[in-house]
Write an enzyme that holds these catalytic residues in place. Structure first.
Site, PDB file in Angstrom:
ATOM      1  N   ASP A  80       0.846  -1.185   0.000  1.00 22.26           N
ATOM      2  CA  ASP A  80       0.000   0.000   0.000  1.00 22.26           C
ATOM      3  C   ASP A  80       0.884   1.239   0.000  1.00 22.26           C
ATOM      4  OD1 ASP A  80      -2.208  -1.607   0.025  1.00 22.26           O
ATOM      5  OD2 ASP A  80      -2.620  -1.372   2.168  1.00 22.26           O
TER       6      ASP A  80
ATOM      7  N   ASP B  79       0.505   4.023   1.508  1.00 25.58           N
ATOM      8  CA  ASP B  79       0.513   4.814   2.746  1.00 25.58           C
ATOM      9  C   ASP B  79       1.245   4.122   3.891  1.00 25.58           C
ATOM     10  OD1 ASP B  79      -1.282   2.775   3.145  1.00 25.58           O
ATOM     11  OD2 ASP B  79      -2.972   4.055   3.702  1.00 25.58           O
TER      12      ASP B  79
ATOM     13  N   TRP C 119     -13.461  -1.583   0.033  1.00 22.19           N
ATOM     14  CA  TRP C 119     -12.464  -1.806   1.088  1.00 22.19           C
ATOM     15  C   TRP C 119     -12.694  -3.140   1.787  1.00 22.19           C
ATOM     16  CZ3 TRP C 119     -13.107  -2.418   6.366  1.00 22.19           C
ATOM     17  CH2 TRP C 119     -11.914  -2.399   7.119  1.00 22.19           C
TER      18      TRP C 119
ATOM     19  N   GLU D  90     -10.113  -8.687   0.599  1.00 20.10           N
ATOM     20  CA  GLU D  90      -9.210  -9.348  -0.365  1.00 20.10           C
ATOM     21  C   GLU D  90      -7.995  -9.946   0.329  1.00 20.10           C
ATOM     22  OE1 GLU D  90      -7.232  -5.623   0.396  1.00 20.10           O
ATOM     23  OE2 GLU D  90      -9.318  -6.050  -0.069  1.00 20.10           O
ATOM     24  N   ASP D  91      -7.490  -9.292   1.382  1.00 18.26           N
ATOM     25  CA  ASP D  91      -6.319  -9.828   2.072  1.00 18.26           C
ATOM     26  C   ASP D  91      -6.660 -11.114   2.820  1.00 18.26           C
ATOM     27  OD1 ASP D  91      -7.961  -8.337   3.657  1.00 18.26           O
ATOM     28  OD2 ASP D  91      -6.372  -7.398   4.823  1.00 18.26           O
TER      29      ASP D  91
ATOM     30  N   MET E 151       1.740   4.561   9.188  1.00 19.29           N
ATOM     31  CA  MET E 151       0.759   4.824   8.134  1.00 19.29           C
ATOM     32  C   MET E 151       0.592   6.323   7.956  1.00 19.29           C
ATOM     33  SD  MET E 151      -3.257   3.704   7.861  1.00 19.29           S
ATOM     34  CE  MET E 151      -2.915   2.068   7.242  1.00 19.29           C
TER      35      MET E 151
ATOM     36  N   HIS F  22      -4.878   9.794   6.108  1.00 23.80           N
ATOM     37  CA  HIS F  22      -5.612  10.315   4.962  1.00 23.80           C
ATOM     38  C   HIS F  22      -7.098  10.195   5.234  1.00 23.80           C
ATOM     39  CE1 HIS F  22      -6.532   6.129   3.808  1.00 23.80           C
ATOM     40  NE2 HIS F  22      -5.266   5.879   4.124  1.00 23.80           N
TER      41      HIS F  22
ATOM     42  N   ARG G 220     -10.868   9.051   4.278  1.00 24.89           N
ATOM     43  CA  ARG G 220     -11.410   7.862   3.619  1.00 24.89           C
ATOM     44  C   ARG G 220     -11.925   8.236   2.236  1.00 24.89           C
ATOM     45  NH1 ARG G 220     -12.989   2.846   4.849  1.00 24.89           N
ATOM     46  NH2 ARG G 220     -12.513   3.158   7.055  1.00 24.89           N
TER      47      ARG G 220
END
Length: 369
Positions: free
Chosen positions: A213, A215, A275, A278-279, A305, A308, A310
């Site tokens: 990712d 971030d 969101w 998937e992981d 991280m 940010h 959403r």
């Protein structure tokens, strides 16, 4: 009368004898003169060398004053040149534990970070974000894949920290930012599948893939971005979760698989729009194929991280929990073999390769409640 005849005959015989003797002397002189001429003639060839004596025609036809002239081959192996050509130096293998690592790093996201500054800080990085150590030969070629959209601010910090870390780790690597075109719902795993395929199109020697990712920044450069015998989860302790795993099966953030491992699980799922989920599906795929996840020590597996807001186009997928429970049924049909997309642009920037793709739109979800 008889005396007179006898005296005349004697004189004639003496004259003939003298004539024969003179002829013999002349013949001897001519013989030695011709012999001397032949001896001088052959001595000139012996002074030029045996090759010219054997091939006088080839010797006379070669113009050595021309820089591109090539002598006809005699059919014999040529002697090696007295001046050896340039040799490519053989570099030693890169060490398993690079000597230039720093350890714990101070990570902050408050200083301005223009790309020009990051480029000046990494002069050895080539166009497209490619780098090869100049003093050793790495065991792997690593592609770092970043799913991306509207995170330019995060990307600058990520490049600022990760390029120096990866260079200190003595990696041969390339950075690929897979940018989802349009404003439809984000699909992280599908973008990672696209990155795997597009990176291999550029360089078929990639044998290790790090999926990160944009971030997340590691806080310790001893967390080596390499692939091992088992799939690896790097981001095991994020500040977002109090520097611990949120749950035992968590496989999000930053992970790494070899090419063979990635193909063994049929890549990542393409049907997780929005969101989350998937992981966990990827974790299930790894478990179902009999592999185990390796992790670094928690002291070096820490990440920060970048905060940010959403993304309104990255809301939770309402069907993710149902999909996670059916990984065994879906992993063979949904993965790297079924991904569909269209490449819109490939742009090689000084610090990374940007690949903008159209990955389609999500299916319509039934209303909740």
């Amino acid at each position: 009368m008889s005396r007179l005849l006898g005296g005349t005959l004697e004189r004639v015989c003496k004259a003939v004898l003298l004539l024969c003797l003179l002829h013999f002397l002349v013949a001897v002189i001519l013989y030695f003169d011709v012999y001397a001429q032949h001896l001088a003639f052959f001595s000139r060839f012996s002074a030029r060398g045996p090759a010219h004596g054997l091939h006088p025609a080839a010797s006379s036809s070669t113009n050595c004053s021309r820089p591109n002239a090539t002598a006809p081959s005699s059919g014999l192996p040529e002697a090696p040149s007295a001046r050896p050509g340039p040799t490519v130096p053989v570099l030693p293998p890169c060490p398993d534990l690079p000597p230039g690592l720093v350890g714990r790093l101070l990570i902050e996201f408050t200083s301005p970070m223009p790309l020009e500054r990051v480029q000046r800080e990494n002069p050895g990085v080539l166009l497209g974000g490619r780098y090869t150590p100049p003093d050793c030969t790495p065991a792997q070629t690593v592609a770092v894949i970043i799913p991306f959209r509207h995170r330019e601010h995060h990307l600058r910090y990520w490049l600022h920290y990760l390029h120096p870390i990866l260079r200190r780790q003595r990696l041969r690597y390339g950075i690929y930012v897979i940018n989802q075109h349009g404003e439809d719902t984000f699909n992280r795993a599908k973008l990672l599948n696209v990155g795997f395929l597009e990176a291999l199109k550029e360089d078929a020697s990639y044998d290790c893939f790090i999926f990160s990712d944009v971030d997340l920044v590691p806080m310790d450069d001893r967390n080596l971005y390499r692939c091992g015998d088992q799939p690896r989860h790097f981001a095991i302790a994020m500040d977002k979760f109090g520097f611990r795993l949120p749950y035992a099966g968590y496989f999000g953030g930053v992970s790494g698989l070899s090419k063979a491992q990635f193909l063994r699980i049929n890549g990542f799922p393409n049907e997780y729009w929005g969101w989350g989920g998937e992981d966990d599906d990827i974790f299930n795929r790894i478990s179902l194929t009999g592999m185990k996840i390796s992790r670094p020590d928690i002291r070096i597996g820490r990440y920060r991280m970048i905060k940010h807001d959403r993304d309104k186009h990255n809301e939770p997928n309402p069907q993710r929990f149902t999909k996670i429970q059916n990984t065994k049924l879906t992993m063979k049909r949904d993965g790297i073999g079924s991904v569909r997309y269209q490449v819109l642009e490939v742009s090689r920037q000084p610090l990374f390769t940007n690949i903008t793709v159209d990955i389609g739109r999500p299916p319509s979800w039934p209303p909740r409640g």
